[in-house]
Motif scaffolding. Structure first.
Motif, PDB file in Angstrom:
ATOM      1  N   ALA A   7       0.843  -1.210   0.000  1.00  0.00           N
ATOM      2  CA  ALA A   7       0.000   0.000   0.000  1.00  0.00           C
ATOM      3  C   ALA A   7       0.876   1.256   0.000  1.00  0.00           C
ATOM      4  O   ALA A   7       0.589   2.225  -0.717  1.00  0.00           O
ATOM      5  CB  ALA A   7      -0.926  -0.013   1.213  1.00  0.00           C
ATOM      6  N   SER A   8       1.959   1.236   0.782  1.00  0.00           N
ATOM      7  CA  SER A   8       2.831   2.421   0.821  1.00  0.00           C
ATOM      8  C   SER A   8       3.514   2.627  -0.528  1.00  0.00           C
ATOM      9  O   SER A   8       3.708   3.758  -0.974  1.00  0.00           O
ATOM     10  CB  SER A   8       3.863   2.305   1.953  1.00  0.00           C
ATOM     11  N   ARG A   9       3.837   1.517  -1.188  1.00  0.00           N
ATOM     12  CA  ARG A   9       4.478   1.641  -2.512  1.00  0.00           C
ATOM     13  C   ARG A   9       3.506   2.186  -3.549  1.00  0.00           C
ATOM     14  O   ARG A   9       3.908   2.880  -4.489  1.00  0.00           O
ATOM     15  CB  ARG A   9       5.053   0.293  -2.947  1.00  0.00           C
ATOM     16  N   GLY A  31       8.539  -5.453   9.950  1.00  0.00           N
ATOM     17  CA  GLY A  31       9.120  -5.182  11.265  1.00  0.00           C
ATOM     18  C   GLY A  31       9.427  -3.725  11.547  1.00  0.00           C
ATOM     19  O   GLY A  31       9.909  -3.397  12.632  1.00  0.00           O
ATOM     20  N   ILE A  32       9.182  -2.868  10.559  1.00  0.00           N
ATOM     21  CA  ILE A  32       9.455  -1.426  10.746  1.00  0.00           C
ATOM     22  C   ILE A  32       8.286  -0.626  10.151  1.00  0.00           C
ATOM     23  O   ILE A  32       7.301  -1.213   9.705  1.00  0.00           O
ATOM     24  CB  ILE A  32      10.796  -1.009  10.073  1.00  0.00           C
ATOM     25  N   THR A  33       8.384   0.704  10.173  1.00  0.00           N
ATOM     26  CA  THR A  33       7.435   1.532   9.415  1.00  0.00           C
ATOM     27  C   THR A  33       8.276   2.418   8.487  1.00  0.00           C
ATOM     28  O   THR A  33       9.518   2.385   8.548  1.00  0.00           O
ATOM     29  CB  THR A  33       6.560   2.442  10.321  1.00  0.00           C
ATOM     30  N   THR A  34       7.613   3.233   7.701  1.00  0.00           N
ATOM     31  CA  THR A  34       8.378   4.084   6.778  1.00  0.00           C
ATOM     32  C   THR A  34       9.129   5.193   7.527  1.00  0.00           C
ATOM     33  O   THR A  34      10.005   5.825   6.950  1.00  0.00           O
ATOM     34  CB  THR A  34       7.500   4.656   5.643  1.00  0.00           C
ATOM     35  N   ASP A  35       8.810   5.427   8.816  1.00  0.00           N
ATOM     36  CA  ASP A  35       9.656   6.338   9.625  1.00  0.00           C
ATOM     37  C   ASP A  35      11.070   5.772   9.658  1.00  0.00           C
ATOM     38  O   ASP A  35      12.061   6.507   9.496  1.00  0.00           O
ATOM     39  CB  ASP A  35       9.159   6.415  11.077  1.00  0.00           C
TER      40      ASP A  35
END
Ligand code: UTP
Length: 228
Positions: free
Chosen positions: A79-81, A121-125
């Motif tokens: 979704a972020s992509r 395991g992470i977010t885009t931050d």
């Protein structure tokens, strides 16, 4: 007014809660204008876009389907992509980078580029922070759905106060607690907070619903919270 920055490497992390919940054409155009201005001033801008409500809807469905956390993260990354693709196309770079190395090559070549998520395991931050470190950027800007970093969570604590300056120790104390879970919503996620402190990245967090704030941050003007 501070003089506009020039020759700087800037990572602009746009919250999915700001740009992609659902995708906002008018706001996105505003971002592309601000990025183009920064480029004209001689800066390079790497954009990292989050998945927003679309990512969270997919996470909820994956969870309901009994899929593991890693799969929930993977679907959110897609979704972020998708959001990053919209930004990339409007920026005229077309391609969405899926690795930090690919993104830094793109940035060295074109002076701009867009990416979304990187790995579970992470977010885009954290993606933005990793990119900031790998690219040796001068500034990391988080366009958030809040005005900056507060003493406590402003959504649940009415007494929470906006902080204009923050040390790395304070960043970790306020936002570094807890661990990753799919769909986590934080002004800066805990993994990223610790990474930013460890690598001493200069961070500005500002309200990304107003591109005027983002313009100021990119020009080196004081806005929101400065972590340094
Ligand atoms: P995002 O970083 O896309 O959130 O992470 P967002 O929508 O921009 O959030 P705000 O606006 O900062 O609050 C959403 C979810 O996507 C997965 C995680 O599940 C994360 O919680 N994700 C994202 C990853 O697993 N890896 C990544 O590299 C990026």
């Amino acid at each position: 007014m501070a003089s506009p920055t020039s020759g700087k490497k800037i990572v602009l992390r746009i919250g999915g809660s700001v740009l992609g919940s659902p995708p906002q054409a008018k706001l996105l155009k505003g971002y592309v204008e601000v990025i183009s201005e920064a480029r004209k001033s001689g800066n390079s801008v790497g954009v990292v876009v989050g998945g927003g409500s679309v990512a969270r809807a997919y996470i909820a469905t994956a969870k309901e389907l009994g899929l593991p956390r890693e799969a929930q993260d993977m679907i959110a990354i897609e979704a972020s992509r998708l959001n990053a693709k919209l930004v990339a196309m409007k920026l005229g770079v077309q391609r969405v980078s899926t690795t930090i190395q690919g993104m830094t090559i793109e940035l060295e070549k074109n002076g701009t580029g867009a990416m979304g998520g990187l790995r579970p395991g992470i977010t885009t931050d954290t993606v933005a922070a990793i990119l900031g470190d790998a690219w040796r950027s001068d500034l990391l800007v988080k366009a958030s759905d809040q005005d900056g970093i507060y003493t406590a969570d402003p959504r649940t604590d009415k007494e929470a106060k906006l902080l204009h300056n923050l040390s790395y120790q304070e960043l970790v104390r306020i936002l570094g607690g807890g661990t990753h879970r799919p769909g986590i919503h934080s002004i800066v996620d805990p993994v990223a907070a610790k990474f930013i402190a460890k690598h001493k990245l200069t961070l500005v967090v500002t309200n990304g619903f107003f591109t005027s704030n983002v313009r100021k941050a990119l020009q080196g003007e004081r806005v929101g919270t400065l972590v340094s």
